[in-house]
Design a protein around this motif. Structure first.
Motif, PDB file in Angstrom:
ATOM      1  N   GLY A   1       7.655 -33.851  -2.233  1.00  0.00           N
ATOM      2  CA  GLY A   1       6.531 -34.132  -1.343  1.00  0.00           C
ATOM      3  C   GLY A   1       6.938 -34.539   0.055  1.00  0.00           C
ATOM      4  O   GLY A   1       6.186 -35.233   0.746  1.00  0.00           O
ATOM      5  N   ILE A   2       8.100 -34.107   0.478  1.00  0.00           N
ATOM      6  CA  ILE A   2       8.597 -34.464   1.806  1.00  0.00           C
ATOM      7  C   ILE A   2       8.202 -33.363   2.785  1.00  0.00           C
ATOM      8  O   ILE A   2       8.525 -32.192   2.583  1.00  0.00           O
ATOM      9  CB  ILE A   2      10.135 -34.635   1.787  1.00  0.00           C
ATOM     10  CG1 ILE A   2      10.516 -35.775   0.842  1.00  0.00           C
ATOM     11  CG2 ILE A   2      10.669 -34.876   3.189  1.00  0.00           C
ATOM     12  CD1 ILE A   2      12.007 -35.908   0.598  1.00  0.00           C
ATOM     13  N   ASP A   3       7.504 -33.766   3.856  1.00  0.00           N
ATOM     14  CA  ASP A   3       7.137 -32.813   4.897  1.00  0.00           C
ATOM     15  C   ASP A   3       8.353 -32.490   5.750  1.00  0.00           C
ATOM     16  O   ASP A   3       9.131 -33.395   6.098  1.00  0.00           O
ATOM     17  CB  ASP A   3       6.039 -33.390   5.790  1.00  0.00           C
ATOM     18  CG  ASP A   3       4.714 -33.548   5.060  1.00  0.00           C
ATOM     19  OD1 ASP A   3       4.434 -32.719   4.166  1.00  0.00           O
ATOM     20  OD2 ASP A   3       3.976 -34.482   5.386  1.00  0.00           O
ATOM     21  N   PHE A   4       8.498 -31.227   6.096  1.00  0.00           N
ATOM     22  CA  PHE A   4       9.634 -30.816   6.918  1.00  0.00           C
ATOM     23  C   PHE A   4       9.275 -29.558   7.686  1.00  0.00           C
ATOM     24  O   PHE A   4       8.335 -28.847   7.348  1.00  0.00           O
ATOM     25  CB  PHE A   4      10.888 -30.591   6.064  1.00  0.00           C
ATOM     26  CG  PHE A   4      10.731 -29.524   5.014  1.00  0.00           C
ATOM     27  CD1 PHE A   4      11.162 -28.222   5.254  1.00  0.00           C
ATOM     28  CD2 PHE A   4      10.153 -29.807   3.780  1.00  0.00           C
ATOM     29  CE1 PHE A   4      11.013 -27.238   4.292  1.00  0.00           C
ATOM     30  CE2 PHE A   4      10.002 -28.832   2.811  1.00  0.00           C
ATOM     31  CZ  PHE A   4      10.434 -27.546   3.057  1.00  0.00           C
ATOM     32  N   THR A   5      10.054 -29.302   8.709  1.00  0.00           N
ATOM     33  CA  THR A   5       9.924 -28.102   9.522  1.00  0.00           C
ATOM     34  C   THR A   5      11.184 -27.278   9.341  1.00  0.00           C
ATOM     35  O   THR A   5      12.293 -27.830   9.339  1.00  0.00           O
ATOM     36  CB  THR A   5       9.766 -28.479  11.009  1.00  0.00           C
ATOM     37  OG1 THR A   5       8.621 -29.312  11.145  1.00  0.00           O
ATOM     38  CG2 THR A   5       9.619 -27.250  11.882  1.00  0.00           C
ATOM     39  N   VAL A   6      11.017 -25.967   9.197  1.00  0.00           N
ATOM     40  CA  VAL A   6      12.169 -25.066   9.065  1.00  0.00           C
ATOM     41  C   VAL A   6      12.348 -24.315  10.379  1.00  0.00           C
ATOM     42  O   VAL A   6      11.390 -23.760  10.918  1.00  0.00           O
ATOM     43  CB  VAL A   6      11.970 -24.056   7.915  1.00  0.00           C
ATOM     44  CG1 VAL A   6      13.143 -23.090   7.848  1.00  0.00           C
ATOM     45  CG2 VAL A   6      11.793 -24.785   6.596  1.00  0.00           C
ATOM     46  N   ILE A   7      13.568 -24.316  10.873  1.00  0.00           N
ATOM     47  CA  ILE A   7      13.945 -23.540  12.047  1.00  0.00           C
ATOM     48  C   ILE A   7      14.861 -22.423  11.577  1.00  0.00           C
ATOM     49  O   ILE A   7      15.921 -22.686  10.997  1.00  0.00           O
ATOM     50  CB  ILE A   7      14.678 -24.401  13.106  1.00  0.00           C
ATOM     51  CG1 ILE A   7      13.840 -25.614  13.503  1.00  0.00           C
ATOM     52  CG2 ILE A   7      15.088 -23.541  14.300  1.00  0.00           C
ATOM     53  CD1 ILE A   7      12.566 -25.311  14.237  1.00  0.00           C
ATOM     54  N   ASP A   8      14.441 -21.188  11.803  1.00  0.00           N
ATOM     55  CA  ASP A   8      15.234 -20.009  11.428  1.00  0.00           C
ATOM     56  C   ASP A   8      16.301 -19.800  12.496  1.00  0.00           C
ATOM     57  O   ASP A   8      15.994 -19.424  13.633  1.00  0.00           O
ATOM     58  CB  ASP A   8      14.320 -18.790  11.318  1.00  0.00           C
ATOM     59  CG  ASP A   8      15.052 -17.521  10.928  1.00  0.00           C
ATOM     60  OD1 ASP A   8      16.309 -17.498  10.927  1.00  0.00           O
ATOM     61  OD2 ASP A   8      14.359 -16.528  10.639  1.00  0.00           O
ATOM     62  N   LEU A   9      17.541 -20.031  12.136  1.00  0.00           N
ATOM     63  CA  LEU A   9      18.629 -19.939  13.099  1.00  0.00           C
ATOM     64  C   LEU A   9      18.885 -18.513  13.568  1.00  0.00           C
ATOM     65  O   LEU A   9      19.446 -18.318  14.650  1.00  0.00           O
ATOM     66  CB  LEU A   9      19.900 -20.553  12.515  1.00  0.00           C
ATOM     67  CG  LEU A   9      19.847 -22.067  12.356  1.00  0.00           C
ATOM     68  CD1 LEU A   9      21.082 -22.563  11.612  1.00  0.00           C
ATOM     69  CD2 LEU A   9      19.711 -22.756  13.704  1.00  0.00           C
ATOM     70  N   THR A  10      18.462 -17.519  12.796  1.00  0.00           N
ATOM     71  CA  THR A  10      18.650 -16.141  13.260  1.00  0.00           C
ATOM     72  C   THR A  10      17.710 -15.835  14.428  1.00  0.00           C
ATOM     73  O   THR A  10      17.966 -14.905  15.188  1.00  0.00           O
ATOM     74  CB  THR A  10      18.424 -15.110  12.133  1.00  0.00           C
ATOM     75  OG1 THR A  10      17.076 -15.198  11.658  1.00  0.00           O
ATOM     76  CG2 THR A  10      19.409 -15.333  10.999  1.00  0.00           C
ATOM     77  N   ARG A  11      16.662 -16.616  14.556  1.00  0.00           N
ATOM     78  CA  ARG A  11      15.730 -16.460  15.677  1.00  0.00           C
ATOM     79  C   ARG A  11      16.034 -17.433  16.811  1.00  0.00           C
ATOM     80  O   ARG A  11      15.367 -17.414  17.843  1.00  0.00           O
ATOM     81  CB  ARG A  11      14.296 -16.654  15.207  1.00  0.00           C
ATOM     82  CG  ARG A  11      13.851 -15.592  14.233  1.00  0.00           C
ATOM     83  CD  ARG A  11      12.458 -15.888  13.730  1.00  0.00           C
ATOM     84  NE  ARG A  11      12.040 -14.882  12.787  1.00  0.00           N
ATOM     85  CZ  ARG A  11      11.128 -13.951  13.050  1.00  0.00           C
ATOM     86  NH1 ARG A  11      10.564 -13.905  14.237  1.00  0.00           N
ATOM     87  NH2 ARG A  11      10.789 -13.083  12.132  1.00  0.00           N
ATOM     88  N   ASN A  12      17.007 -18.302  16.587  1.00  0.00           N
ATOM     89  CA  ASN A  12      17.390 -19.315  17.564  1.00  0.00           C
ATOM     90  C   ASN A  12      18.909 -19.365  17.704  1.00  0.00           C
ATOM     91  O   ASN A  12      19.548 -20.347  17.311  1.00  0.00           O
ATOM     92  CB  ASN A  12      16.860 -20.682  17.123  1.00  0.00           C
ATOM     93  CG  ASN A  12      15.356 -20.737  17.083  1.00  0.00           C
ATOM     94  OD1 ASN A  12      14.717 -20.900  18.113  1.00  0.00           O
ATOM     95  ND2 ASN A  12      14.778 -20.565  15.904  1.00  0.00           N
TER      96      ASN A  12
END
Length: 87
Positions: A25-36
């Protein structure tokens, strides 16, 4: 309090980390490194050699680390209890 998971597609360790965070139940944000790619280079320059890289207020790590995810969940729970006690 934000938690960010820097990940890449088709990464089993990334998927396992995201799955465990969700289960707890932990909220998190995913950053796609292939797009960054610039962010990927910054993480590499900081010494990270594997994904995912998890950045939380009280810890930062790379790779699938169930032990640290569980520690994070306990930290967040303790913080919520402290806040509830103040109300």
């Amino acid at each position: 309090m934000g938690i960010t998971v820097f990940a890449t597609p088709n990464c089993q360790q990334c998927a396992a980390t995201e799955r465990r965070l969700t289960e707890l139940g932990i909220d998190f944000t995913v950053i796609d490194l292939t797009r960054n790619p610039q962010t990927m280079m910054q993480l590499a320059d900081a010494g990270y050699r594997q994904v995912p890289v998890v950045v939380a207020p009280n810890a930062t790590w790379s790779g699938h680390r169930p032990d640290l995810i569980d520690d994070l969940a306990l930290h967040l729970l303790a913080r919520r209890l402290e806040e509830a006690a103040k109300e």
